[in-house]
Design a protein around this motif. Structure first.
Motif, PDB file in Angstrom:
ATOM      1  N   ARG A 173      44.120  35.736  35.925  1.00  0.00           N
ATOM      2  CA  ARG A 173      44.234  35.167  37.274  1.00  0.00           C
ATOM      3  C   ARG A 173      44.034  33.656  37.247  1.00  0.00           C
ATOM      4  N   PHE A 174      43.056  33.214  36.454  1.00  0.00           N
ATOM      5  CA  PHE A 174      42.778  31.777  36.353  1.00  0.00           C
ATOM      6  C   PHE A 174      44.018  31.009  35.890  1.00  0.00           C
ATOM      7  N   VAL A 209      33.569  32.144  34.051  1.00  0.00           N
ATOM      8  CA  VAL A 209      34.679  32.447  34.960  1.00  0.00           C
ATOM      9  C   VAL A 209      34.731  31.333  36.009  1.00  0.00           C
ATOM     10  N   SER A 210      35.927  30.788  36.244  1.00  0.00           N
ATOM     11  CA  SER A 210      36.085  29.682  37.197  1.00  0.00           C
ATOM     12  C   SER A 210      36.972  30.089  38.372  1.00  0.00           C
ATOM     13  N   ILE A 262      38.325  33.970  42.381  1.00  0.00           N
ATOM     14  CA  ILE A 262      38.488  34.769  41.154  1.00  0.00           C
ATOM     15  C   ILE A 262      37.114  35.263  40.690  1.00  0.00           C
ATOM     16  N   GLU A 264      36.089  38.205  42.852  1.00  0.00           N
ATOM     17  CA  GLU A 264      36.784  39.422  42.423  1.00  0.00           C
ATOM     18  C   GLU A 264      36.152  39.957  41.124  1.00  0.00           C
ATOM     19  N   TYR A 265      35.814  39.048  40.209  1.00  0.00           N
ATOM     20  CA  TYR A 265      35.171  39.460  38.958  1.00  0.00           C
ATOM     21  C   TYR A 265      33.824  40.128  39.239  1.00  0.00           C
ATOM     22  N   ALA A 292      37.778  43.572  33.107  1.00  0.00           N
ATOM     23  CA  ALA A 292      37.532  42.666  34.237  1.00  0.00           C
ATOM     24  C   ALA A 292      37.540  41.193  33.809  1.00  0.00           C
ATOM     25  N   TYR A 293      36.999  40.895  32.640  1.00  0.00           N
ATOM     26  CA  TYR A 293      36.974  39.493  32.194  1.00  0.00           C
ATOM     27  C   TYR A 293      38.383  39.008  31.840  1.00  0.00           C
ATOM     28  N   ARG A 309      41.036  40.154  33.168  1.00  0.00           N
ATOM     29  CA  ARG A 309      41.721  40.004  34.464  1.00  0.00           C
ATOM     30  C   ARG A 309      41.406  38.633  35.067  1.00  0.00           C
ATOM     31  N   ALA A 310      40.128  38.251  35.008  1.00  0.00           N
ATOM     32  CA  ALA A 310      39.724  36.948  35.571  1.00  0.00           C
ATOM     33  C   ALA A 310      40.454  35.804  34.854  1.00  0.00           C
ATOM     34  N   LEU A 311      40.581  35.909  33.527  1.00  0.00           N
ATOM     35  CA  LEU A 311      41.282  34.854  32.777  1.00  0.00           C
ATOM     36  C   LEU A 311      42.766  34.812  33.131  1.00  0.00           C
ATOM     37  N   GLU A 323      34.332  43.585  40.566  1.00  0.00           N
ATOM     38  CA  GLU A 323      34.815  44.557  39.570  1.00  0.00           C
ATOM     39  C   GLU A 323      33.769  44.856  38.497  1.00  0.00           C
ATOM     40  N   THR A 324      32.775  43.981  38.365  1.00  0.00           N
ATOM     41  CA  THR A 324      31.843  44.078  37.239  1.00  0.00           C
ATOM     42  C   THR A 324      30.521  44.738  37.611  1.00  0.00           C
TER      43      THR A 324
END
Lengths: 233, 233
Positions: A98-99, B67-68, B72, B75-76, A91-92, A94-96, B79-80
């Motif tokens: 997407r960012f 996470v920024s 996003i 979504e994180y 998940a982390y 994925r967030a990166l 999922e978390t």
């Protein structure tokens, strides 16, 4: 041979980096699809009906249901078809991914467009600085995200690879039009090798436009536009 | 009582619609978090370190990892952490929710900002037209997406509910500042009732800013800005 998908169409144009994205995703998933080319300067009835809000390519039509916005389509393809994962599994991560994909679209690509099309030398220089500083950030991100493998997504092409890699054709055209070296091997050792690896990947190779052909298209496009608008999305 | 999460912080400001988003998501998942208010006009060391690319709120910090970008982060969080799903479970519904959330951010919110801050009457009128025609599209989308339930996400608050609902405070402020009725019950029967339902939901209620307080903030903000910039993101 590719698996036969029920009914998959992509509305797009060969020259659009944004249209490359769903096509690469479908290649990764080994899904056959029909590619319906929109004519430059006009919009088909199917496009107007499928994406009434933006009236823009790409649109994916799967079993008569349209999906718009290139990276949303990539995610839909990833979630709908079997095959190698496009989004990272963590998940982390994925967030990166997407960012950085949002960064490419909202910030970096705008600068790339500006290098060849800025109205003054100052505008062009500012845009070039945006492109190179952006690539420096992505060079740094590559070290973290790739974890020593060949792609942002690790061993295989992933979400951010598609987001940035689809712009490589236009990056080469921008270098030609501006006479500037952007993809500097000495400053961007990771990204430089990554770009070669991405472009020659079997899921990408047939879709990466020839630089000379894209250059002709770009000259025609910029001549027709009065300046200001971005390449077809 | 809320479950104790390992280590969750949100960097933000009470007045930012974008900061509301991760906070609503964390409430839905029943996750405790520390809310670190950034002071208006300055940026903390932690913010600069956590979001070096944009230096913008909101940032979620989970186990020291930042996470920024508001959606996003949503979504994180989805999922978390365990709890009710925020994204729809069906891939096509997910694509539609993502599409409209991007529409809200890239198109609709810009118009909303322009209603009170346009420099000429013409600019303001164009912005107002963008806001009302956007809400008409969302009214139509609501019928499809909600499937007869109370939210875009169905029975409970979902991804698009958060994207649009977080802007309701600024919508009310825009109505006050411009003297225009935007949330017209007769033209937007679904969205009108949805807005009330969203604002009084237990995951949202404590976070929705009081209109008078937000109005004061908006007046201060617009007075300080020379025009052109968006509210803190």
């Amino acid at each position: 041979m590719a698996a036969i998908a029920s009914d998959v169409k992509v509305l797009g144009s060969w020259a659009s980096p944004f249209v490359m994205r769903p096509r690469i995703a479908l290649n990764i998933k080994n899904v056959d699809y029909e590619f319906l080319q929109e004519q430059f300067g006009s919009k088909s009835e199917l496009l107007l009906k499928s994406n009434p809000v933006y009236k823009k390519i790409p649109v994916l039509i799967h079993n008569d249901k349209p999906v718009s916005e290139s990276m949303i389509i990539v995610e839909y393809v990833d979630e709908t078809f079997t095959g190698p994962s496009i989004l990272p599994t963590d998940a982390y991560d994925r967030a990166l991914a997407r960012f950085w994909a949002v960064y490419v679209d909202d910030k970096w690509f705008g600068s790339l467009s500006g290098v060849a099309r800025g109205k003054t030398d100052e505008e062009k220089a500012t845009a070039l600085e945006g492109v190179t500083s952006g690539l420096a950030l992505l060079e740094e991100a590559f070290e973290k995200l790739s974890k020593g493998k060949g792609f942002f997504g690790g061993e295989t092409i992933g979400y951010l690879d598609i987001a940035l890699g689809s712009c490589l054709g236009w990056l080469k055209v921008t270098e030609k039009l501006s006479g500037m070296l952007i993809m500097d091997e000495t400053k961007l050792p990771n990204i430089y090798v990554w770009a070669e690896r991405f472009s020659s990947d079997p899921a990408v190779k047939e879709l990466m436009p020839e630089t000379e052909k894209l250059l002709e298209f770009a000259k025609m496009l910029f001549a027709k536009m009065s300046g200001g608008a971005a390449p077809p999305k």
